[in-house]
Design an enzyme around this catalytic site. Structure first.
Site, short mmCIF file in Angstrom:
data_model
loop_
_atom_site.label_atom_id
_atom_site.label_comp_id
_atom_site.label_asym_id
_atom_site.label_seq_id
_atom_site.Cartn_x
_atom_site.Cartn_y
_atom_site.Cartn_z
N HIS A 160 -3.77 8.03 -1.67
CA HIS A 160 -3.42 6.76 -2.30
C HIS A 160 -2.97 7.07 -3.72
O HIS A 160 -3.60 7.87 -4.40
CB HIS A 160 -4.66 5.85 -2.30
CG HIS A 160 -4.35 4.43 -2.64
ND1 HIS A 160 -3.96 4.02 -3.90
CD2 HIS A 160 -4.37 3.30 -1.88
CE1 HIS A 160 -3.77 2.72 -3.89
NE2 HIS A 160 -4.00 2.25 -2.68
N ARG A 187 -0.26 -3.53 -8.27
CA ARG A 187 1.21 -3.43 -8.30
C ARG A 187 1.85 -4.61 -7.57
O ARG A 187 2.84 -5.16 -8.01
CB ARG A 187 1.66 -2.09 -7.70
CG ARG A 187 1.47 -0.94 -8.66
CD ARG A 187 1.68 0.41 -8.00
NE ARG A 187 0.55 0.77 -7.15
CZ ARG A 187 0.65 1.28 -5.92
NH1 ARG A 187 1.83 1.49 -5.39
NH2 ARG A 187 -0.42 1.58 -5.23
#
Ligand code: FAD
Length: 638
Positions: free
Chosen positions: A249, A269
């Site tokens: 990740h 994000r």
């Protein structure tokens, strides 16, 4: 002789995360006597840690969404290595499974008009993740557990016993599957609290044990994730698929050291956060690969406009699939543009007001405040890649989740195929529901169809007993410490089988892992069987070693870069490799835990049927498929 507690059920579910609980509910609804086992406390599974949400084409926020678009995104994200049928079933059934969760009592966040709200995530064309703030997994586990309790209450009313048809055994570790010929017949394990040994007779077993992250030094995974289910399946004669595909990740915490690896959700994000290097550049614009160029914004302005006007702008590159973002961060840090602690900056503070941040991302706010003394409404976070998820896993049939061993099923993260070479965020929670249900349903149907139940073999229980007690017995050799060995293995995987790989380093890793095998066999621990973490880890180490061997071997064999497998010495994606699955097996059908050897073979990837290929533009297919496949596929489609 050792005293062994005997239990019996129709469907034994190993693992109490989302996949295990959903499978257990389905088996119980089919009237089967079901036992669910978890290594940690009931309710404490990875699923509970999931933050961003569950991906399902509900079409609530953008009505253009449909299973076909979800399928397309999933295949693109997986770089076309996915088992297409699993990806199709998942896209078709996820919405139903999410709605069903609300009938069990889940309450997702809402849109203004009262529908289940959906958020943006990397690789998903439309807002698709049903969520509860950034605590979606908690709501999922809470709801599934509540459903289980309600079924137990029903059984209490009907049979006078809450456990009559659905029983939970927590803090219990399974160490071996038992078999009768090629059929599973049950499982063997121990209770962590007191070391009590258990043999459970069950004609159908569902593996739902989650991931392998603890074999790596920096990981978002917690202590239980030592690849137990993968190893149990292998030793019982099942096969593992594409174990080289591991998802790093892009955003784990990097500071302070004690919290390194802990996840920073992608929702930061999705909700507007951007990545910057130490020079303040929004560097992701420099890392859009050709295969994705048409779908991503070229300028910061366009990317920023997309949040409010997604129909007329392309998405910002911070929302590329995870493998792309992780590699970009890695490259920036390597080029000397990293932060003081070896990460990059993730900034939402300068882009959204404090109220929005604390409402949308409450867990992130608290996580940084408490663990790093960083106020994310005022400052940027420092983040870097962390080992998060394994796309590879037990080879299963798409429709019924059955492995190569009759009566043995696998669902959730432990199963392979669904996500191809890279999983899209949010596609795991929906995977758990879709294939957890299927595994439970088919396990129950299999039991219904049995003429005779497989029998437990006492000789296998004896072997399992001596294997389990081995680390507590004296040794003639030099006794090794399990904690030291785990950390050596984590270092090997981190530095030689990590996010960027090379042939020589993989060979070195295979060699070093081989060197660990004898030492793991010599692990001995002081103390008795009551709450003895050294003993527990000593047994987990066997699983970690076996699974690490699979990953290193497959990573060496696949000489291309694709999704969660990046080879610096073979940096391109190669259409010829797309047609090849790498499958690991052990030599024996009943391999002892002390034998960590695995073999690897190539196997063709099933051909994607023409009606699914039609969902893509020919230009896009040309990026993934060989000339020959294109010719055949498109000819069939026209
Ligand atoms: P798990 O939830 O991992 O449960 C495994 C179970 O197996 C546990 O009960 C464990 O105790 C048990 N077990 C293991 N070994 C044994 C053994 N030997 N004997 C008995 N029991 C055993 N995915 C998304 O889709 N959306 C997200 O927002 C998201 N966020 C995430 C955030 C974090 C921090 C992490 C770590 C993962 C996230 N993921 C997310 C991934 C997702 O949560 C996991 O892939 C998923 O929950 C795995 O579910 P599972 O049911 O397969 O296994």
């Amino acid at each position: 002789t050792e005293e062994i507690t005997r239990l019996s059920c129709d469907v034994l579910v190993i693992g109490a995360g989302g996949a295990g609980l959903r499978a257990a509910i389905e088996a119980r609804l089919a009237g089967k006597k079901t036992i669910v086992i978890s290594k940690s406390l009931f309710g404490k599974a990875h699923t509970v840690m999931a933050e961003g949400g569950a991906a399902a084409a509900l079409g609530n926020v953008n009505s253009r969404d449909s299973w076909k678009v979800h399928f397309r995104d999933t295949m693109r994200g997986g770089k076309f290595m996915n088992n297409y049928r699993m990806a199709q079933l998942h896209a078709q059934e996820a919405a139903q499974r999410v709605w069903e969760l609300e009938t069990y009592g889940a309450l997702f966040d809402r849109t203004a008009d009262g529908k289940i709200s959906q958020r943006n995530f990397g690789g998903h064309e439309y807002p698709r993740l049903a969520h509860v703030g950034d605590r979606t997994g908690l709501e999922m586990i809470r709801t599934l557990q509540q459903k289980i309790v309600s079924l137990q209450q029903e059984d209490q009313r009907e049979h006078g016993d809450y456990d009559a048809r659905l029983r939970i055994l927590d803090e219990t570790t399974i160490t071996r599957l038992l078999k009768d010929g090629n059929r599973v017949s049950g499982a063997f394990g121990y209770k962590r609290s007191n070391g009590e040994l258990l043999a459970i007779e069950a004609p159908a077993v569902v593996l739902a044990t989650g991931g392998i992250g603890k074999s790596f030094k920096v990981t978002s995974n917690s202590w239980e994730y030592t690849g137990d289910g993968h190893a149990l399946a292998l030793r019982a004669g099942a096969t593992l698929l594409n174990m080289e595909f591991i998802q790093f990740h892009p955003t784990g915490m990097v500071w302070p050291p004690s919290v390194r690896g802990i996840l920073v959700t992608e929702s930061v994000r999705g909700d507007g956060g951007v990545l910057r290097n130490s020079e303040g550049d929004r560097f992701m614009f420099n890392y859009i690969p050709d295969v994705f160029r048409a779908q991503y914004a070229e300028t910061e302005d366009e990317g920023d406009r997309w949040y409010t006007d997604p129909d007329n702008n392309r998405r910002p590159p911070e929302l590329l699939p995870r493998d792309e973002v992780a590699r970009a961060i890695n490259a920036e840090v390597k080029a000397g543009r990293g932060t003081e602690h070896g990460g990059v900056f993730l900034d939402i503070a300068s882009r959204r007001d404090a109220d929005y941040i604390t409402k949308q991302l409450p867990s992130m706010y608290h996580q940084f405040k408490e663990l790093a003394d960083v106020d994310i409404t005022a400052e940027a976070m420092e983040v870097g890649p962390t080992c998060h998820y394994i796309m590879g896993g037990i080879e299963v049939a798409a429709e019924d989740a059955q492995t190569k061993v009759t009566g043995l099923y696998a669902a959730g993260e432990v199963a392979g195929g669904m996500h191809g070479s890279n999983r899209l965020g949010g596609n795991s929670l929906s995977d758990l529901l879709v294939f957890g249900k299927r595994a439970g349903e088919h396990a129950a149907a299999y039991v219904d169809g049995l003429e005779e139940r497989p029998k437990l073999a006492e000789s296998q229980i004896e072997v399992a007993t001596s294997e389990a007690l081995r680390p507590l017995q004296p040794t003639s050799g030099k006794a090794e410490n399990p904690f030291g060995l785990q950390s050596e293995m984590q270092d090997i995987n981190h530095s030689l089988v990590g996010i960027i790989r090379r042939a020589e380093e993989l060979e070195e890793a295979i060699d070093k892992l081989r060197g660990l095998a004898d030492r793991i066999n010599n692990v001995r621990v002081p103390g008795g069987r009551a709450y003895n973490p050294g003993w527990h880890l000593a047994l987990d180490l066997y699983n970690m070693l076996l699974v690490s061997n699979c990953t290193a071997l497959a990573a060496l064999e696949r000489s291309e870069s694709r999704g969660g497998h990046t080879r610096e010495d073979a940096p391109k994606m190669d259409a010829k490799w797309r047609k090849i699955n790498l499958v690991c097996a052990t030599a024996d059908k009943d391999t002892p835990i002390t034998d960590s050897r695995v073999s690897l073979k190539r196997q063709p990837v099933p051909t994607i049927p023409a009606e699914l290929l039609e969902l893509f533009e020919p230009d896009e297919l040309a990026k993934y498929l060989t000339e020959e496949e294109l010719h055949l596929g498109l000819a069939a489609a026209t």
